[in-house]
Design a protein around this motif. Structure first.
Motif, PDB file in Angstrom:
ATOM      1  N   THR A  28       0.844  -1.310  -0.087  1.00 46.29           N
ATOM      2  CA  THR A  28      -0.095   0.008  -0.056  1.00 46.29           C
ATOM      3  C   THR A  28       0.727   1.239  -0.017  1.00 46.29           C
ATOM      4  O   THR A  28       2.024   1.283   0.189  1.00 46.29           O
ATOM      5  CB  THR A  28      -0.880  -0.037   1.207  1.00 46.29           C
ATOM      6  OG1 THR A  28      -0.063   0.185   2.387  1.00 46.29           O
ATOM      7  CG2 THR A  28      -1.839  -1.369   1.396  1.00 46.29           C
ATOM      8  N   ARG A  29       0.467   2.433  -0.238  1.00 43.74           N
ATOM      9  CA  ARG A  29       0.946   3.530  -0.285  1.00 43.74           C
ATOM     10  C   ARG A  29       1.341   3.979   1.049  1.00 43.74           C
ATOM     11  O   ARG A  29       2.683   4.537   1.330  1.00 43.74           O
ATOM     12  CB  ARG A  29      -0.024   4.958  -0.703  1.00 43.74           C
ATOM     13  CG  ARG A  29       0.741   6.192  -0.648  1.00 43.74           C
ATOM     14  CD  ARG A  29      -0.540   7.123  -1.241  1.00 43.74           C
ATOM     15  NE  ARG A  29       0.230   8.393  -1.557  1.00 43.74           N
ATOM     16  CZ  ARG A  29       0.162   9.224  -2.497  1.00 43.74           C
ATOM     17  NH1 ARG A  29      -0.331   8.490  -3.563  1.00 43.74           N
ATOM     18  NH2 ARG A  29       1.020  10.182  -2.874  1.00 43.74           N
ATOM     19  N   ASP A  30       0.520   3.589   2.138  1.00 43.15           N
ATOM     20  CA  ASP A  30       0.923   3.775   3.598  1.00 43.15           C
ATOM     21  C   ASP A  30       2.281   2.945   3.944  1.00 43.15           C
ATOM     22  O   ASP A  30       3.291   3.543   4.878  1.00 43.15           O
ATOM     23  CB  ASP A  30      -0.100   3.405   4.443  1.00 43.15           C
ATOM     24  CG  ASP A  30      -1.188   4.320   4.468  1.00 43.15           C
ATOM     25  OD1 ASP A  30      -0.912   5.395   3.962  1.00 43.15           O
ATOM     26  OD2 ASP A  30      -2.261   4.125   5.031  1.00 43.15           O
ATOM     27  N   ALA A  43      -2.786  -5.026   5.907  1.00 38.92           N
ATOM     28  CA  ALA A  43      -2.661  -5.824   4.577  1.00 38.92           C
ATOM     29  C   ALA A  43      -2.727  -7.320   5.069  1.00 38.92           C
ATOM     30  O   ALA A  43      -2.314  -7.949   4.306  1.00 38.92           O
ATOM     31  CB  ALA A  43      -1.221  -5.666   3.985  1.00 38.92           C
ATOM     32  N   PRO A  67       0.584  -0.308   8.420  1.00 36.63           N
ATOM     33  CA  PRO A  67       0.154  -0.632   7.029  1.00 36.63           C
ATOM     34  C   PRO A  67       0.231  -2.340   6.839  1.00 36.63           C
ATOM     35  O   PRO A  67      -0.627  -2.966   6.141  1.00 36.63           O
ATOM     36  CB  PRO A  67       1.043  -0.203   6.002  1.00 36.63           C
ATOM     37  CG  PRO A  67       1.548   1.044   6.964  1.00 36.63           C
ATOM     38  CD  PRO A  67       1.806   0.641   8.218  1.00 36.63           C
TER      39      PRO A  67
END
Length: 524
Positions: free
Chosen positions: A361-363, A445, A441
């Protein structure tokens, strides 16, 4: 007759790299033409000016990216990409390099500095003992360091595997030399450099062999030619009819080369010996800047080139992350040398960073970049303190010598205690926010097993940190307890910057987290 088409080049985007490489070349000329008494000041000013100039150009490129409202991809025949992560990581490398240069340039803590005056002198010879007593240290370290920084800037911007390999060699070769240039304990320093060089050569060979296999895998696509640029590799992962064996073998060999630089297990064996034997300012430089460069490359390779193969590599890299955390935490408990303790701490932190790398993810990307910056400030401050704890033979790195240091020098013992608490992840320090930034994050996920491993190993790793704190504050100083040297202006500046950043990023991390989140998007 076919007309030759030259690749478009944006010199503004490449300016940080060009400034560093140009300054390194000028530094070589300084060695040839500037009189010896003036070389140190000239080289230090040149190196710091080039790093600051490159940082200004990185900030300018970031402003242009914001004004253009796009991701501003700059390519040289597809070799280099300047996007958000590139600019963020280049800025991090330059800021941390400036701190490292302050430690490298210090000459008042030890007469002549931390570096050997003449590298060709036989170790332990009478001439070697004479040079250790105060002759000015070699100034060739500055162009070598500048070359290494320039190579790191290319490494995090590389958009194909061959460019990445060249950048790997550009910053690795100077580091091999720098590790061998300690003023004291020269046999230990030279042994460390030799181990680093030999193992690094093997890792580079693995990387290059992996490039060849990936190139062969991309050759099977009907609609486009073979290549090692990340766009071609990304397309081949989904479309190539070639055997997946080529892809997985190539991916594994490339990962070995990158994980070696990141000091991840089982490719970590060089780290304790090199950290212990290298001059302490160079150890700090490697612990902070090399880690940023290595994980910057890992992020780009696995988030861009092999992004569509995440299902295949995540379990393997996850196992490596757990093994890295376990090795770093457990072996840190057994260490009796402060530099080796920090080396195993660095290994464990590489495992925590891999948790962020694997968060799709972007995070996860932004959290990893934040972690790299926060850890870089803290570890440079830690090694700055190590350079100050000294006796007549130089740095006193055996842990038993630190007993009672809190009563002999409470100010610097307090600073080191604060840094160790940050490494342990205590709230109100950058270490706590960093771990939260990568574990959060991963939980989102559904990678709970990685987070559990990270939390448990963090608890184990807290023990050696607290053991040092207890030794400093609850033991009585003895005859063997060293003194803490009065830092020169350069070391004091680096130390204060590191401590302030560790505190600020723990209390008010929002601006840097926002900056990392805004930059956390690779251009594919």
């Amino acid at each position: 007759m076919n007309e030759l088409t030259l690749p478009s080049i944006d010199y503004t985007a490449l300016a940080p790299i060009l400034i560093l490489m140009g300054a390194a070349v000028i530094g070589v000329l300084v060695e040839a033409f500037v009189p010896r008494p003036h070389r140190h000041t000239t080289q230090l000013v040149l190196a710091l000016a080039s790093v600051l100039g490159a940082l200004v150009m990185v900030i300018r490129n970031a402003d242009l990216r914001i004004m253009n409202g796009d991701d501003r991809v700059i390519t040289i025949g597809g070799a280099v990409a300047v996007d958000g992560p590139t600019l963020f990581l280049q800025g991090a490398i330059l800021v941390l390099s400036a701190m490292a240069l302050l430690l490298i340039g210090e000459r008042s803590v030890e007469r002549g500095g931390a570096f050997v005056a003449q590298a060709a002198v036989t170790a332990e010879s009478p001439e070697d003992r004479r040079q250790a007593q105060g002759r000015a240290g070699a100034t060739e370290i500055y162009p070598l360091t500048t070359f290494a920084i320039g190579g790191m800037l290319i490494f995090v911007a590389a958009n194909d595997l061959l460019t990445m390999f060249i950048a790997l060699e550009v910053f690795s070769l100077p580091l091999y030399l720098l590790c061998a240039l300690a003023r004291r304990r020269r046999l230990l320093s030279q042994e460390a450099a030799m181990k680093y060089f030999l193992l690094g050569a093997y890792a580079s060979a693995f990387f290059l062999f992996g490039v060849a296999l990936v190139y062969g895998f991309t050759a099977g696509m009907p609609d486009r030619g073979a290549g090692v640029d990340f766009a071609t590799i990304n397309a081949a992962v989904s479309e190539s009819p070639a055997s997946d064996v080529l892809l997985f073998a190539g991916m594994a060999l490339i990962a070995i080369g990158l994980l070696f630089k990141a000091a991840a297990a089982p490719f970590h064996v060089w780290t304790p010996d090199v950290y212990q034997g290298a001059p302490t300012p160079i150890t700090g430089f490697m612990a902070a800047c090399t880690k940023v460069a290595a994980f910057g490359a890992l992020l780009r390779v696995f988030h861009v080139a092999f992004a569509d193969a995440a299902w295949d590599f995540t379990p393997v890299l996850g196992a490596i992350a757990v093994l890295t955390m376990l090795v770093g935490a457990v072996l840190a408990v057994t260490q009796t040398d402060i530099k080796r303790l920090l080396a195993y701490s660095s290994i464990a932190n590489a495992g925590y960073l891999l948790v962020g790398v694997l968060a799709p993810t972007r995070d996860g990307l932004s959290g990893t970049m934040f972690y790299l910056v926060a850890y870089g400030f803290s570890v440079l401050a830690a090694f700055a303190v190590v350079t100050l704890v000294r006796d007549a033979d130089g740095e006193a790195t055996h842990l038993s010598r630190w007993a009672g240091l809190g009563k002999r020098s409470p100010f610097y013992a307090g600073i080191f205690t604060f840094i160790l608490l940050a490494f342990a992840g205590i709230p109100l320090t950058s270490g706590f926010i960093s771990k939260f930034a990568v574990f959060g994050p991963a939980l989102a996920a559904d990678q709970v097993w990685l987070v559990i491993a990270g939390v448990l190993t963090s608890m184990v790793l807290a023990f050696p940190y607290l053991r040092v704190v207890v030794m400093m504050w609850l033991s009585e100083p003895g005859d063997s307890t060293p003194t803490v040297a009065v830092p020169g202006g350069l070391t004091a500046a680096a130390l204060m910057i590191g401590v302030a950043a560790t505190l600020v990023l723990g209390v008010a991390p929002g601006p840097l987290l926002d900056l990392a989140n805004g930059a956390a998007e690779f251009v594919r």
